[in-house]
Design an enzyme around this catalytic site. Structure first.
Site, short mmCIF file in Angstrom:
data_model
loop_
_atom_site.label_atom_id
_atom_site.label_comp_id
_atom_site.label_asym_id
_atom_site.label_seq_id
_atom_site.Cartn_x
_atom_site.Cartn_y
_atom_site.Cartn_z
N SER A 74 -47.68 -34.72 -6.97
CA SER A 74 -48.11 -33.49 -6.38
C SER A 74 -47.77 -32.37 -7.49
O SER A 74 -48.21 -32.59 -8.59
CB SER A 74 -47.40 -33.04 -4.97
OG SER A 74 -47.90 -31.89 -4.21
N ASP A 78 -57.45 -36.41 0.11
CA ASP A 78 -55.84 -36.24 -0.22
C ASP A 78 -55.76 -35.33 0.91
O ASP A 78 -56.29 -34.02 1.02
CB ASP A 78 -55.76 -35.39 -1.61
CG ASP A 78 -54.49 -34.97 -1.96
OD1 ASP A 78 -53.82 -34.53 -0.80
OD2 ASP A 78 -54.13 -35.11 -3.01
N HIS A 92 -51.07 -38.42 0.55
CA HIS A 92 -50.87 -37.50 -0.44
C HIS A 92 -50.32 -38.41 -1.71
O HIS A 92 -51.18 -38.92 -2.54
CB HIS A 92 -50.18 -36.19 -0.20
CG HIS A 92 -50.03 -35.23 -1.33
ND1 HIS A 92 -51.14 -34.82 -2.02
CD2 HIS A 92 -49.01 -34.33 -1.64
CE1 HIS A 92 -50.69 -33.77 -2.75
NE2 HIS A 92 -49.51 -33.56 -2.62
#
Length: 397
Positions: A210, A306, A373
């Protein structure tokens, strides 16, 4: 994992094969890239999966180490505390190989959101866990992590709010107690790791999830410079390819947010000078622009759906005043046909951006269609019988 958008506070490859299946109703495969038995490193020998681990189990807790010279270097978290990392020493055939993993956690774009953030582990080591388990790509269990289990492994804690790219000169001198030192933190942690053995590395991998994936891209070429040219160095960005796309109200929420992050913390100084000279600095924070200038081999692990980007870029809070998207923001099966067309359009935008890098031999990709994610930090998605596969191929084969 980044928090809600109201503040957003919260390799050398022997051969790479790209497989594309893009049709209007094909929701499974974007790109696949497979090389060297494993997706990242061509090892001198196949790891011995029977080689004993020096930890008692995959749930072994790894202690937090605070940067030893943080005050002298001026390398400080948002609240002024020392940054930290968790280090597990390598052994056996992996004792001279290093894997660094930068954790995620979003960004802060205003004094208020950074102040709020400094009261958490994402802005202060005072709130960090003193011990954490290593799992997924950091696991020391050879059955869960067969190629990296015995490497020197480092989890770099994220406490600056700007993907390790903030600069002291941008600090507001009003006594608010906020420190924008991301770039210095990065440099100081690298120096400390070099001093405890990373300088002798034979192979090195910089990875991140991330906001940590974005940090990996920002610092990938700089990471390469810490090693001699004969050392095998690569980068892996997990869920770090953030898009500059319109939301459902046709606003550029992420563009506006990145603009404020760059302005607040002076991030432009950590971005590529050729990009800054060509376009507005905040646009250079998007991976689409960063990757154009990266020379070090990079591998992307990214979901085409995502869920963080869907919830914060495509349908951010405030973009759905009548609740049309409320039931499906968190659950794909609740999408109706029209909403799924919008969702699939967002997926196609990702594939279009990645297609720009398809012909570059130093870039590889594993893009699946999971509604997720980050994937590399969890054993279930990193290496298990349930791990994502594309054309019956996982990350590992």
């Amino acid at each position: 994992m980044p928090s809600p958008p109201s503040s957003f506070a919260t390799i050398s490859r022997n051969r790479t094969v790209f497989s594309r299946k893009w049709t209007n109703k094909e929701y499974a495969i974007a790109f696949t890239s497979f090389s060297f038995t494993l997706i990242l490193f061509s090892l001198t020998r196949r790891p011995n999966l029977r080689e004993p681990s020096r930890v008692s189990s995959s749930n072994h807790l790894v202690p937090l180490t605070l940067l030893s010279n943080a005050t002298q270097r001026g390398a400080l978290c948002l609240d002024g505390s020392a940054p930290g990392y968790h280090f597990q020493k390598g052994f056996g055939s992996g004792y001279q190989n290093w894997l660094l993993h930068i954790e995620g956690g979003g960004w802060c774009d205003s004094v208020a959101s950074c102040y709020q953030r400094k009261m958490t582990a994402l802005g202060s080591s005072k709130h960090m866990e003193t011990e954490v388990p290593f799992s997924g790509i950091l696991s020391s269990d050879p059955s869960q992590n067969p190629y990296f289990f015995n490497w020197n492994k480092v989890r770099v804690r994220y406490c600056d709010g700007a993907s390790f790219a903030g600069h002291q000169e941008s600090e507001i001198k009003d006594g608010n107690g906020l420190f924008f030192r991301g770039q210095i933190i990065w440099e100081a942690i690298m120096d400390e790791l070099l001093s405890i053995g990373m300088s002798k590395a034979k192979q090195a991998l910089l990875s991140g999830c991330s906001a940590g994936g974005l940090a990996t891209l920002i610092h990938c070429d700089d990471f390469r410079k810490y090693f001699s040219k004969d050392i095998n160095v690569k980068c892996l960005a997990d869920a770090g390819f953030f898009l500059d796309e319109e939301d459902v109200l046709r606003n550029r929420t992420m563009r506006s947010f990145y603009h404020d992050v760059v302005q607040l913390q002076g991030v432009a100084k950590s971005l590529h000078k050729d990009c800054i000279a060509r376009i507005e600095p905040f646009k250079c924070l998007f991976p689409l622009e960063i990757v154009k200038n990266i020379k070090t081999p990079v591998f992307f692990v990214h979901p085409a759906y995502d869920f963080w980007q869907i919830q914060n870029i495509l349908v951010p809070h405030g973009s759905d005043p009548h609740g049309y998207w409320k039931s499906c923001r968190l659950n794909i099966p609740n999408y109706n046909a029209d909403q799924f067309d919008v969702l699939h359009g967002f997926r196609k935008s990702l594939l279009k951006r990645l297609d720009e890098f398809q012909q570059r031999k130093e870039i590889g990709m594993f893009i699946n269609s999971c509604f997720i994610h980050c994937q590399t930090g969890m054993g279930e998605t990193w290496h298990s019988h349930n791990s994502p596969k594309i054309n019956d191929k996982s990350y590992w084969k």
